[in-house]
Design an enzyme around this catalytic site. Structure first.
Site, mmCIF file in Angstrom:
data_model
loop_
_atom_site.group_PDB
_atom_site.id
_atom_site.type_symbol
_atom_site.label_atom_id
_atom_site.label_comp_id
_atom_site.label_asym_id
_atom_site.label_seq_id
_atom_site.Cartn_x
_atom_site.Cartn_y
_atom_site.Cartn_z
ATOM 1 N N ARG A 1 6.655 -36.826 -23.205
ATOM 2 C CA ARG A 1 5.512 -37.515 -22.598
ATOM 3 C C ARG A 1 5.377 -38.913 -23.187
ATOM 4 O O ARG A 1 4.862 -39.824 -22.556
ATOM 5 C CB ARG A 1 4.247 -36.679 -22.862
ATOM 6 C CG ARG A 1 2.972 -37.146 -22.206
ATOM 7 C CD ARG A 1 1.825 -36.173 -22.519
ATOM 8 N NE ARG A 1 1.701 -35.894 -23.950
ATOM 9 C CZ ARG A 1 1.118 -36.706 -24.830
ATOM 10 N NH1 ARG A 1 0.603 -37.846 -24.440
ATOM 11 N NH2 ARG A 1 1.055 -36.381 -26.113
ATOM 12 N N CYS B 1 9.431 -31.563 -31.857
ATOM 13 C CA CYS B 1 9.158 -30.351 -32.634
ATOM 14 C C CYS B 1 9.804 -29.126 -31.996
ATOM 15 O O CYS B 1 10.419 -28.300 -32.680
ATOM 16 C CB CYS B 1 7.655 -30.126 -32.794
ATOM 17 S SG CYS B 1 6.911 -31.294 -33.943
ATOM 18 N N GLU C 1 4.141 -20.994 -34.395
ATOM 19 C CA GLU C 1 4.824 -21.026 -33.109
ATOM 20 C C GLU C 1 5.682 -19.778 -32.927
ATOM 21 O O GLU C 1 6.404 -19.371 -33.826
ATOM 22 C CB GLU C 1 5.704 -22.279 -32.995
ATOM 23 C CG GLU C 1 4.938 -23.586 -33.055
ATOM 24 C CD GLU C 1 3.964 -23.776 -31.886
ATOM 25 O OE1 GLU C 1 4.053 -23.021 -30.908
ATOM 26 O OE2 GLU C 1 3.112 -24.684 -31.979
ATOM 27 N N HIS D 1 2.979 -25.716 -36.434
ATOM 28 C CA HIS D 1 2.313 -26.971 -36.075
ATOM 29 C C HIS D 1 1.003 -27.094 -36.854
ATOM 30 O O HIS D 1 0.265 -26.113 -37.009
ATOM 31 C CB HIS D 1 2.000 -26.999 -34.568
ATOM 32 C CG HIS D 1 2.987 -27.786 -33.770
ATOM 33 N ND1 HIS D 1 3.665 -27.264 -32.697
ATOM 34 C CD2 HIS D 1 3.406 -29.084 -33.879
ATOM 35 C CE1 HIS D 1 4.456 -28.204 -32.177
ATOM 36 N NE2 HIS D 1 4.330 -29.307 -32.882
HETATM 37 N N1 PCA Z 1 5.030 -33.623 -33.884
HETATM 38 C C1 PCA Z 1 5.789 -33.878 -32.673
HETATM 39 C C2 PCA Z 1 7.117 -34.385 -33.147
HETATM 40 C C3 PCA Z 1 6.930 -34.764 -34.572
HETATM 41 C C4 PCA Z 1 5.651 -34.154 -34.965
HETATM 42 O O1 PCA Z 1 5.183 -34.119 -36.120
HETATM 43 C C5 PCA Z 1 5.866 -32.664 -31.750
HETATM 44 O O2 PCA Z 1 4.928 -31.844 -31.735
HETATM 45 O O3 PCA Z 1 6.839 -32.533 -31.027
#
Ligand code: PCA
Length: 216
Positions: free
Chosen positions: A92, A145, A82, A168
């Protein structure tokens, strides 16, 4: 600066799922020593009201020189580095405490966004060269996140020497049915990807000065 302590965070499962690869990967890294650096993993709650206090406590306790926060992105088919966190919580789905913020800031009065402090282009290149699917991402979304990435970079804004960012992860094969639009990645490959990231950071990899943006 030599790196002695690395903090890795992963999230508890959310959205009704039983597992979250981000915690599986973080747990597998916990206790590892890589190139003189000790890795500690901490689990964060997928709760808007709790994730940042938990993260700040972990940073105070472990005083890391590198912080890598991990999370699941069910729609992704690659390990996603990211680049940007925005000052926006807009859910959402409900978090694990039932909260669904609708357009509130992460930090009232904070800057609109923070950029990652990781050399993300260099890291993507290393992963791809090792055969691990990896990509740059321009949005960490607006769920927990993104909140954690923003809160991380905000908390460290006066400690520019600490490398910090958010990664991610795609779903695990066991989650394939819940995420039909993405290509799952085995835990062993996700772990190998994160080990490559840690090794590159410990080696002091520098960002690539190459144009690699997007026009969409
Ligand atoms: N993914 C979510 C929150 C916790 C996770 O593992 C996100 O992409 O916000």
């Amino acid at each position: 600066m030599s790196i002695q302590r690395i903090l890795v965070t992963g999230f508890e499962p959310f959205g009704g799922e039983a597992i979250n690869p981000s915690w599986d990967v973080a747990q597998a890294l916990h206790g590892q020593r890589r190139g003189g650096a000790q890795i500690t993993a901490v689990q964060l709650p997928c709760v808007f009201a709790q994730s940042l206090p938990a993260l700040r406590t972990a940073i105070r306790r472990h005083r890391p020189q590198v912080v890598l926060c991990l999370g699941l992105a069910g729609s992704r088919s690659a390990i996603s580095l990211e680049r940007v966190a925005v000052n926006l919580c807009d859910a959402r789905i409900a978090d694990n405490a039932g909260a669904m913020p609708a357009g509130t800031p992460v930090v009232a009065g904070g800057p609109a966004a923070y950029f990652t402090r990781l050399p993300v282009k260099a890291l993507v290149q290393r992963l791809q060269q090792a055969g691990v699917p990896a990509a740059l991402s321009l949005s960490a979304g607006s769920f927990v996140c993104n909140q954690v990435m923003y809160g991380l970079l905000h908390a460290l804004r006066r400690q520019p020497g600490v490398l910090a960012g958010f990664i991610h992860l795609p779903p695990l094969p066991a989650q394939a049915a819940a995420h039909p639009g993405s290509r799952p990645l085995a835990l062993a490959d996700q772990l190998r990807g994160l080990e490559l990231v840690v090794d590159a950071l410990v080696q002091g990899v520098e960002e690539l000065q190459v144009a690699d943006g997007r026009t969409d």
